[in-house]
Design a protein around this motif. Sequence first.
Motif, PDB file in Angstrom:
ATOM      1  N   UNK A   1      15.797 -21.801 -19.681  1.00 14.47           N
ATOM      2  CA  UNK A   1      14.467 -21.231 -19.500  1.00 14.47           C
ATOM      3  C   UNK A   1      13.508 -21.663 -20.602  1.00 14.47           C
ATOM      4  N   UNK A   2      14.019 -21.857 -21.801  1.00 16.01           N
ATOM      5  CA  UNK A   2      13.172 -22.372 -22.873  1.00 16.01           C
ATOM      6  C   UNK A   2      12.653 -23.759 -22.511  1.00 16.01           C
ATOM      7  N   UNK A   3      13.526 -24.590 -21.948  1.00 13.96           N
ATOM      8  CA  UNK A   3      13.094 -25.915 -21.503  1.00 13.96           C
ATOM      9  C   UNK A   3      12.128 -25.807 -20.323  1.00 13.96           C
ATOM     10  N   UNK A   4      12.418 -24.921 -19.395  1.00 12.82           N
ATOM     11  CA  UNK A   4      11.571 -24.727 -18.214  1.00 12.82           C
ATOM     12  C   UNK A   4      10.148 -24.344 -18.624  1.00 12.82           C
ATOM     13  N   UNK A   5      10.023 -23.569 -19.711  1.00 13.29           N
ATOM     14  CA  UNK A   5       8.724 -23.085 -20.162  1.00 13.29           C
ATOM     15  C   UNK A   5       8.158 -23.881 -21.332  1.00 13.29           C
TER      16      UNK A   5
ATOM     17  N   UNK B   1       5.293 -16.951 -17.485  1.00  7.64           N
ATOM     18  CA  UNK B   1       6.599 -17.532 -17.791  1.00  7.64           C
ATOM     19  C   UNK B   1       7.505 -17.467 -16.564  1.00  7.64           C
ATOM     20  N   UNK B   2       8.471 -18.376 -16.505  1.00  8.82           N
ATOM     21  CA  UNK B   2       9.467 -18.387 -15.437  1.00  8.82           C
ATOM     22  C   UNK B   2      10.850 -18.201 -16.039  1.00  8.82           C
ATOM     23  N   UNK B   3      11.652 -17.350 -15.387  1.00  7.97           N
ATOM     24  CA  UNK B   3      13.001 -17.063 -15.869  1.00  7.97           C
ATOM     25  C   UNK B   3      13.990 -17.248 -14.725  1.00  7.97           C
ATOM     26  N   UNK B   4      14.816 -18.265 -14.831  1.00  8.55           N
ATOM     27  CA  UNK B   4      15.936 -18.415 -13.913  1.00  8.55           C
ATOM     28  C   UNK B   4      17.059 -17.504 -14.379  1.00  8.55           C
ATOM     29  N   UNK B   5      17.731 -16.870 -13.436  1.00  5.26           N
ATOM     30  CA  UNK B   5      18.816 -15.955 -13.791  1.00  5.26           C
ATOM     31  C   UNK B   5      19.657 -15.656 -12.568  1.00  5.26           C
TER      32      UNK B   5
END
Length: 327
Positions: free
Chosen positions: A215-219, A146-150
Amino acid sequence: MYAPCVRVPTEEGEATRRRLADADLVDESYDIVVDDGALYIPVVDSDAVPDDFAVVERDVPERETPTSPADVLGFEPSYERLGDVVILDEDDPARAARIADAIVESNVRAETVVNRASKVKGETRVRDWDVLVGESTETVHREYGCEFALDIAEVYFSPRLATERHRVVQQVEAGEHAFDMFAGVGPYAIPMAKAGAEVVAADINETAIDYLRANAARNDVAGRVTAHAGDVRDLTADYAGWAERLVMNLPHTAQEFLDAAVALAGEECLLHYYDIQHEDARYEPGEAAIRAAAEPDYDVTVETRHTVRSYAPHEYNVCLDVRLRRR
């Protein structure tokens, strides 16, 4: 040259490397190799590698010119990596600046180096940072596929909990209803949705919820994640009896939200309750609080008593996995 290496899928590489590095097992004299979807991380002692990792002998290149921060400094500095941000925790500003310069000179991939300037504070659980190198405190962290932008200046995120989050997510079944009561940018919510759960996620920090939605959209799980900015206690009427799994990762004050958790719980619900307690009674206070909130409406069964990590001298961050069954 052949050396013992931990072999893991590439998407688990960074979390694995960090876990091995925390145990001082990464052999810095060899390069990490990527081959056919797998990452090979050289280790100094194959016998000390945790049993859940596969260790193989592998031909890996020696580092011709090792340039770790320790090579530059002459001592091993302590730091964490979060995406391309390197995080220091130094009381001496001069020492912090010296370490930051060494990181830039080394082969550590870093766009930004920061030093902690305050403890976690306020209900949004953020802290102040001294930016020593670079400008942006925003990054993208990768963890178990998973990827998380923050932005570390705007939200709370701990890379040290990657293994614990993965432990919980591995229990998730497709189609179940999972509620993350203190969701942050989604490190529990999004992997649970990727595992097939329908997820509701709440957090008091509106910026964190903005990141969670992105992040939901990113993943590619936006269709299975419903995010709410605000106090989770305000959602109990809308989601009464809905949850089959509850994540309560707010270890200092989770007890204050147990009544809300019980209101959200369905006929049967697995509660992941995080706490910080003294070593002499790591689990008893949390278990007593859960029983006080849930009984007699629910039968309460503690399935797992799990120590996550040392938090402070004689204090531990722990998790209770507790099964609630309505009587």
